[in-house]
Scaffold this motif. Sequence first.
Motif, PDB file in Angstrom:
ATOM      1  N   GLY A  13       6.284 -23.438  -1.076  1.00  0.00           N
ATOM      2  CA  GLY A  13       6.004 -24.844  -0.781  1.00  0.00           C
ATOM      3  C   GLY A  13       7.229 -25.638  -0.391  1.00  0.00           C
ATOM      4  N   ALA A  14       8.413 -25.144  -0.695  1.00  0.00           N
ATOM      5  CA  ALA A  14       9.644 -25.865  -0.394  1.00  0.00           C
ATOM      6  C   ALA A  14      10.192 -25.541   0.989  1.00  0.00           C
ATOM      7  CB  ALA A  14      10.708 -25.555  -1.449  1.00  0.00           C
ATOM      8  N   VAL A  15       9.685 -24.502   1.609  1.00  0.00           N
ATOM      9  CA  VAL A  15      10.202 -24.083   2.919  1.00  0.00           C
ATOM     10  C   VAL A  15       9.946 -25.173   3.955  1.00  0.00           C
ATOM     11  CG1 VAL A  15       9.971 -22.375   4.761  1.00  0.00           C
ATOM     12  CG2 VAL A  15       9.882 -21.649   2.358  1.00  0.00           C
TER      13      VAL A  15
ATOM     14  N   ALA B 246       6.261 -37.821 -10.577  1.00  0.00           N
ATOM     15  CA  ALA B 246       7.328 -38.225 -11.506  1.00  0.00           C
ATOM     16  C   ALA B 246       7.434 -39.745 -11.570  1.00  0.00           C
ATOM     17  CB  ALA B 246       8.659 -37.609 -11.094  1.00  0.00           C
ATOM     18  N   ALA B 247       7.315 -40.406 -10.437  1.00  0.00           N
ATOM     19  CA  ALA B 247       7.420 -41.868 -10.403  1.00  0.00           C
ATOM     20  C   ALA B 247       6.259 -42.515 -11.155  1.00  0.00           C
ATOM     21  CB  ALA B 247       7.474 -42.366  -8.962  1.00  0.00           C
ATOM     22  N   ALA B 248       5.042 -42.009 -10.967  1.00  0.00           N
ATOM     23  CA  ALA B 248       3.874 -42.561 -11.662  1.00  0.00           C
ATOM     24  C   ALA B 248       3.983 -42.353 -13.164  1.00  0.00           C
ATOM     25  CB  ALA B 248       2.591 -41.924 -11.129  1.00  0.00           C
ATOM     26  N   MET B 249       4.415 -41.183 -13.556  1.00  0.00           N
ATOM     27  CA  MET B 249       4.561 -40.893 -14.982  1.00  0.00           C
ATOM     28  C   MET B 249       5.645 -41.775 -15.605  1.00  0.00           C
ATOM     29  SD  MET B 249       2.353 -38.772 -15.875  1.00  0.00           S
ATOM     30  CE  MET B 249       1.618 -37.177 -15.852  1.00  0.00           C
TER      31      MET B 249
ATOM     32  N   GLU C 296      13.165 -33.888   2.289  1.00  0.00           N
ATOM     33  CA  GLU C 296      12.014 -34.552   1.694  1.00  0.00           C
ATOM     34  C   GLU C 296      12.194 -34.781   0.185  1.00  0.00           C
ATOM     35  OE1 GLU C 296       7.339 -33.465   0.825  1.00  0.00           O
ATOM     36  OE2 GLU C 296       8.320 -32.525   2.537  1.00  0.00           O
ATOM     37  N   PHE C 297      13.074 -34.018  -0.430  1.00  0.00           N
ATOM     38  CA  PHE C 297      13.225 -34.069  -1.877  1.00  0.00           C
ATOM     39  C   PHE C 297      14.353 -34.986  -2.327  1.00  0.00           C
ATOM     40  CE2 PHE C 297      11.665 -29.567  -1.190  1.00  0.00           C
ATOM     41  CZ  PHE C 297      10.332 -29.911  -1.370  1.00  0.00           C
ATOM     42  N   GLY C 298      14.774 -35.902  -1.522  1.00  0.00           N
ATOM     43  CA  GLY C 298      15.850 -36.820  -1.872  1.00  0.00           C
ATOM     44  C   GLY C 298      15.452 -37.854  -2.911  1.00  0.00           C
ATOM     45  N   ARG C 299      14.169 -38.106  -3.040  1.00  0.00           N
ATOM     46  CA  ARG C 299      13.662 -39.071  -4.020  1.00  0.00           C
ATOM     47  C   ARG C 299      12.721 -38.354  -4.976  1.00  0.00           C
ATOM     48  NH1 ARG C 299      10.894 -42.942  -0.034  1.00  0.00           N
ATOM     49  NH2 ARG C 299       9.319 -42.567  -1.597  1.00  0.00           N
ATOM     50  N   PRO C 300      12.514 -38.937  -6.165  1.00  0.00           N
ATOM     51  CA  PRO C 300      11.540 -38.330  -7.085  1.00  0.00           C
ATOM     52  C   PRO C 300      10.157 -38.305  -6.440  1.00  0.00           C
ATOM     53  CG  PRO C 300      12.842 -39.990  -8.221  1.00  0.00           C
ATOM     54  CD  PRO C 300      13.181 -40.097  -6.751  1.00  0.00           C
TER      55      PRO C 300
ATOM     56  N   GLU D  76      10.709 -30.514 -11.001  1.00  0.00           N
ATOM     57  CA  GLU D  76      10.823 -30.428  -9.538  1.00  0.00           C
ATOM     58  C   GLU D  76      10.344 -29.082  -8.997  1.00  0.00           C
ATOM     59  OE1 GLU D  76      11.218 -32.381  -7.068  1.00  0.00           O
ATOM     60  OE2 GLU D  76      11.975 -34.189  -7.996  1.00  0.00           O
ATOM     61  N   ILE D  77       9.164 -28.674  -9.457  1.00  0.00           N
ATOM     62  CA  ILE D  77       8.630 -27.397  -8.983  1.00  0.00           C
ATOM     63  C   ILE D  77       8.305 -27.428  -7.489  1.00  0.00           C
ATOM     64  CG2 ILE D  77       7.767 -26.759 -11.255  1.00  0.00           C
ATOM     65  CD1 ILE D  77       4.910 -27.364 -10.133  1.00  0.00           C
TER      66      ILE D  77
END
Length: 158
Positions: free
Chosen positions: A101-103, A116-119, A108-112, A94-95
């Motif tokens: 980039g997280a500001v 991550a989902a594709a992998m 927005e980060f409530g789901r993968p 979860e970089i």
Amino acid sequence: MQMGEGVEWGLHCCVTLAWLGDEGPVSIRKLAAWFDLPQEYLKKRLQALAKAGILTSTPGVRGGFALARPPEQITLMDVVVALEGADEAFRCAEIRQRGAGAVGADGEFGRPCGIAAAMRRAELAWRRELAAQTVADLMAHAPAGAERTRRNYARMGD
């Protein structure tokens, strides 16, 4: 993703042991000579398969390894997990939630993330495919190997 060579060794040994099922336990010395592999390294791989219930290990002069269950009941995934572990190949750290980039992400980060989902989907497809294939399936794809294996094994002697 790269698997260790022990997976190939383990699978070939399982197929060979299945073809030699009537011979009783096969010594580590014979299996190592059969594939021209270092005996101690092969032994560690086969011990892991025995610990996982894929092979049986019989000690003593007439001892060795044999399949613990019928080839139809041993999947390629069983062997991979026994030798490589069950950990997922991709680990999302979860970089995207760190640094500048997280500001302002505000929930927005409530789901993968999509990566991550594709992998995860790709890994599940890979695992399903390996779980659907058995040692018996491998044997069926190389029918001439059974007779050759038995003939060459008989020539090896003790």
